[in-house]
Design an enzyme around this catalytic site. Structure first.
Site, PDB file in Angstrom:
ATOM      1  CE  LYS A  11       0.794   7.973   4.822  1.00 30.58           C
ATOM      2  NZ  LYS A  11       0.474   9.249   4.220  1.00 30.58           N
ATOM      3  CD  GLU A 167       1.189   7.127  -2.000  1.00 28.81           C
ATOM      4  OE1 GLU A 167       0.248   6.529  -1.496  1.00 28.81           O
ATOM      5  OE2 GLU A 167       2.146   7.578  -1.332  1.00 28.81           O
TER       6      GLU A 167
END
Ligand SMILES: O=C(CO)COP(=O)(O)O
Length: 252
Positions: A11, A167
């Protein structure tokens, strides 16, 4: 037999020196066997240096997003041509954070998946339900729609090359993991959907990962499930040691 694919999604974390140190730490330690593939998904500024550092190792380097156009007046965007040109092999598309904060839609994900295929990048397509959708028993239909929309217009061969990451949004960064059987149930459903839109052969081949608070402590249990072929990992991929533990679990 499908291999395990362990992808660390950093990220918006690290600076260049930390990213390079991570690669140096893991290089030479990633298991050499064919059962596992290790991917690091890093921020754009680190990609050329990481591709260079990963040369001669088994680690592949991925971007976390891209635009679907090849070039043009799209200030601030990065194209599939640019990623492929510098040696990036994979790209994460449709992550829930991009869908939530950056207006990513099933339609743009589909355009990006096509662009990735055209330019020789393997898309890691993220799908998953919110807590509200899970509580309303909508998980399977939400995920099914996301998968069908993302893969629309692809040939069975292209679908077989795609990686899908299931996810559940409520499990991301929360410490809450879907139970391995719940996660497997959704991954099995995704495989069934792939069988319907492509072929049984494609469904048997496609890699389906689970993501959401995956850690060294729960990876074995998740990978023991028949339809979970790997993991897309956020927090636990930031330290070289825990990322390596995850990759080693995948190599067993
Ligand atoms: O979003 C994720 C990976 O893409 C999961 O993040 P965490 O592993 O931190 O829950």
């Amino acid at each position: 037999m499908r291999k395990h694919v362990i992808a660390g999604n950093w990220k918006m974390n690290k600076v260049l020196s930390e990213a390079e140190a991570f690669l140096e730490n893991i290089s030479g330690k990633v298991p050499e066997n064919e059962k596992v593939e290790a991917i690091v998904c890093a921020a754009f500024p680190f990609l050329p240096a990481l591709v260079e550092k990963a040369k001669g190792t088994k680690v592949k380097i991925a971007a976390q997003n891209m635009h679907f156009e090849e070039s043009g007046a799209f200030t601030g965007e990065v194209s599939p041509v640019m990623l492929h040109d510098i040696g990036v092999t994979h790209v994460v598309l449709g992550h829930s954070e991009r869908r939530e904060y950056f207006a990513e839609t099933d339609e743009t994900v589909n355009k990006k998946v096509h662009a990735a295929m055209k330019h020789g990048l393997i898309p890691i397509v993220c799908v998953g339900e919110t807590l509200k959708q899970r509580e309303a028993n909508e998980t399977m239909s939400v995920v099914e729609t996301q998968v069908k929309e993302a893969l629309k217009g692809l040939s069975p061969d292209q679908i077989g090359k795609t990686i899908i990451a299931y996810e559940p949004i409520w499990a991301i960064g929360t410490g809450k993991t879907a139970s391995s059987s719940d996660a497997n149930e959704v991954c099995a459903h995704i495989r069934k959907v792939v069988g319907e839109i492509a072929s049984k052969e494609t469904a048997d081949k496609i890699i389906i990962q689970y993501g959401g608070s995956v850690k060294p402590a729960n990876i074995d249990e998740l990978l023991s499930q028949p339809d979970i072929d790997g993991a897309l990992v956020g927090g636990a991929s930031l330290e070289a040691e825990s990322f390596l533990q995850l990759v080693e679990a995948g190599a067993k």
